[in-house]
Scaffold this active site. Structure first.
Site, mmCIF file in Angstrom:
data_model
loop_
_atom_site.group_PDB
_atom_site.id
_atom_site.type_symbol
_atom_site.label_atom_id
_atom_site.label_comp_id
_atom_site.label_asym_id
_atom_site.label_seq_id
_atom_site.Cartn_x
_atom_site.Cartn_y
_atom_site.Cartn_z
ATOM 1 C CE1 TYR A 46 -4.347 0.208 -0.379
ATOM 2 C CE2 TYR A 46 -4.281 -1.714 1.054
ATOM 3 C CZ TYR A 46 -4.964 -0.901 0.170
ATOM 4 O OH TYR A 46 -6.244 -1.191 -0.193
ATOM 5 C CD GLU A 67 -4.810 4.719 0.587
ATOM 6 O OE1 GLU A 67 -4.432 4.325 1.696
ATOM 7 O OE2 GLU A 67 -5.995 4.814 0.242
ATOM 8 C CG ASP A 72 -8.017 9.916 -24.258
ATOM 9 O OD1 ASP A 72 -6.991 9.208 -24.408
ATOM 10 O OD2 ASP A 72 -9.103 9.450 -23.857
ATOM 11 C CB THR A 127 -4.350 3.490 -21.862
ATOM 12 O OG1 THR A 127 -4.264 3.542 -23.277
ATOM 13 C CG2 THR A 127 -5.775 3.720 -21.422
ATOM 14 C CE LYS A 154 -6.742 1.871 -25.732
ATOM 15 N NZ LYS A 154 -6.920 2.650 -24.491
ATOM 16 N NE ARG A 173 -6.500 -3.976 -19.797
ATOM 17 C CZ ARG A 173 -6.611 -4.103 -21.115
ATOM 18 N NH1 ARG A 173 -5.859 -4.959 -21.787
ATOM 19 N NH2 ARG A 173 -7.487 -3.387 -21.779
#
Ligand code: DSN
Length: 431
Positions: free
Chosen positions: A50, A52, A195, A221, A224, A230
């Site tokens: 974790y 954060e 984008d 992203t 691609k 991903r």
């Protein structure tokens, strides 16, 4: 393999998926094959942690090495794209776009984006997406030729005065004039979000122009054409004051985009970052910085050009009459079939593609008039122009013979012979 020992029922399915990827021609323009190094990073110990917050400012202890990994990913992305600030934590493209809007627009404010039916994306203001439900969304479309008409766009933007303009697409085979779009949206005081998810790898390699220097915020992203895991990134210029400190009342949002973006991702929308993904993004960015990646990106374009030429010389019609990037959309109208039949027939012969709307489609989105094809994944496998020409012929033959089982069987054999020539993950097995 450990999965097989512990869970043979599942391992069987994963092995079957690996075999499917090996023995089919992957032509969905948003898919790709990551390197074995990226796969290794994704399956690594980052998933246990974790974190954060951001490097140097976390809510959990034990992040000294995760900080170094995230900083490396951010630095590589900054170098690759020539930007000042990058957030590598968005879980994927939709959350990245959500964070980008959230960073500069309040719910109810006006946003404008290209309609999904004309090649845009759900998160650019589609009516049933968060972007169309929580924001006052207006959609623009292409001209009858399938190409964006900038004069029309300017009229809409001047009339609507949006707070945010989205430019980017999932099914637009042409390049955008980012300079002109920036001028249009800035003339009404709006923010320009580009984008670049689809073309990210092509832009990283500079084989097509980038929106850097024109857009206020760039989302992408990483899985691609960039050929990473991903995941997603948000980029902008400027320096973050402190990632966890809200802006003071008198601070200008435009001068503080890094802080606004970081705060929109966390704590605005997300919790702990996916550190295994961040690690794999760092690996992929390292690969994209190498000279070989430029050759790869140029080959994607060369292959798309060869494929489009082959399809058209077989009498097939392409939306906008061709392509300037990695993808193209076959308009099936003259073949008398819909996208669903075409997608299924191609799948039967071992070619994976997806049905897609064409501009001003008369059919419904679930069974539209087009099929979308792209070259990033096959280019990764090693396919070049001559093979793309053959694949164009096989696609045309399939689409002209969707009911002819004998012809489809023959094509399937040709596809298998082609995929066998380019082994995929030769040492990988789950069973
Ligand atoms: N689903 C992606 C694509 O296929 O283009 C866009 O988010």
């Amino acid at each position: 393999m450990k999965i097989n020992q512990q869970d043979p029922e599942l391992a069987k399915f994963y092995q079957a998926e690996l075999q499917r990827q090996r023995h089919t021609l992957e032509m969905i323009p948003s898919e790709n094959f990551v390197s074995e190094a990226v796969l290794e990073a994704l399956g690594g110990v980052g998933t246990n942690k974790y974190s954060e917050g951001y490097p140097g400012a976390r809510y959990y202890g034990g992040n000294q090495y995760i900080d170094q990994i995230e900083n490396l990913a951010r630095d590589r992305a900054k170098q690759l794209f020539g930007v000042d600030h990058v957030n590598v934590q968005p879980y994927s493209g939709s959350p990245a776009n959500q964070a980008a809007i959230f960073s500069v627009a309040k719910p109810g404010e006006k946003i404008i984006g290209m309609s999904l039916l004309f090649g845009g994306h759900l998160t650019h203001g589609w009516k049933i997406n968060f972007s169309g439900v929580y924001y006052n969304a207006v959609q623009y479309q292409t001209g009858p030729d399938g190409i964006l008409n900038y004069d029309e766009l300017e009229k809409i933007v001047k009339a609507e005065k949006p707070k945010v303009l989205f430019c980017g697409a999932t099914a637009y085979p042409r390049l955008f004039d980012y300079k002109r779009i920036a001028k249009i949206v800035h003339s009404v005081g709006g923010y320009f979000i580009a984008d670049i998810a689809h073309e990210c790898g092509l832009m990283a390699a500079r084989v097509i122009p980038t929106p850097v220097g024109h857009a206020d915020i760039i989302t992408t992203t990483t899985h691609k054409s960039l050929r990473g895991p991903r995941g997603a990134m948000i980029m902008c210029n400027g320096k973050p004051a402190h990632p966890l400190k809200p802006l003071a009342e008198d601070e200008n949002p435009r001068e503080n985009l890094p802080t606004l973006i970081d705060r929109a991702v966390f704590p605005g929308l997300q919790g702990g970052p996916h550190n295994h993904t961040t690690t794999a993004i760092a690996v992929a960015l390292g690969e994209a910085l190498k000279p070989e990646f430029k050759i790869y990106a140029q080959q994607i374009l060369n292959n798309a050009h060869a494929l489009a030429g082959s399809l058209m010389s077989e009498g097939l019609v392409l939306a906008t009459g061709g392509t300037d990037n990695h993808l193209m959309i076959i308009d099936l109208t003259n073949l008398g079939i819909g996208g669903k039949v075409a997608e299924n027939a191609l799948e039967e012969v071992g070619i994976t593609a997806n049905k897609n709307t064409i501009p001003f489609d008369k059919r419904k989105p679930y069974d539209p008039s087009g099929v979308r094809l792209g070259t990033p994944a096959l280019t990764t496998r090693g396919f070049k122009e001559d093979e793309m020409k053959t694949i164009g012929q096989l696609i045309a033959k399939t689409l002209k013979n969707t009911k002819n089982e004998t012809v489809k069987e023959e094509i399937k054999k040709s596809v298998l012979a082609m995929t066998d020539k380019y082994p995929l993950y030769p040492n990988l097995r789950y069973v």
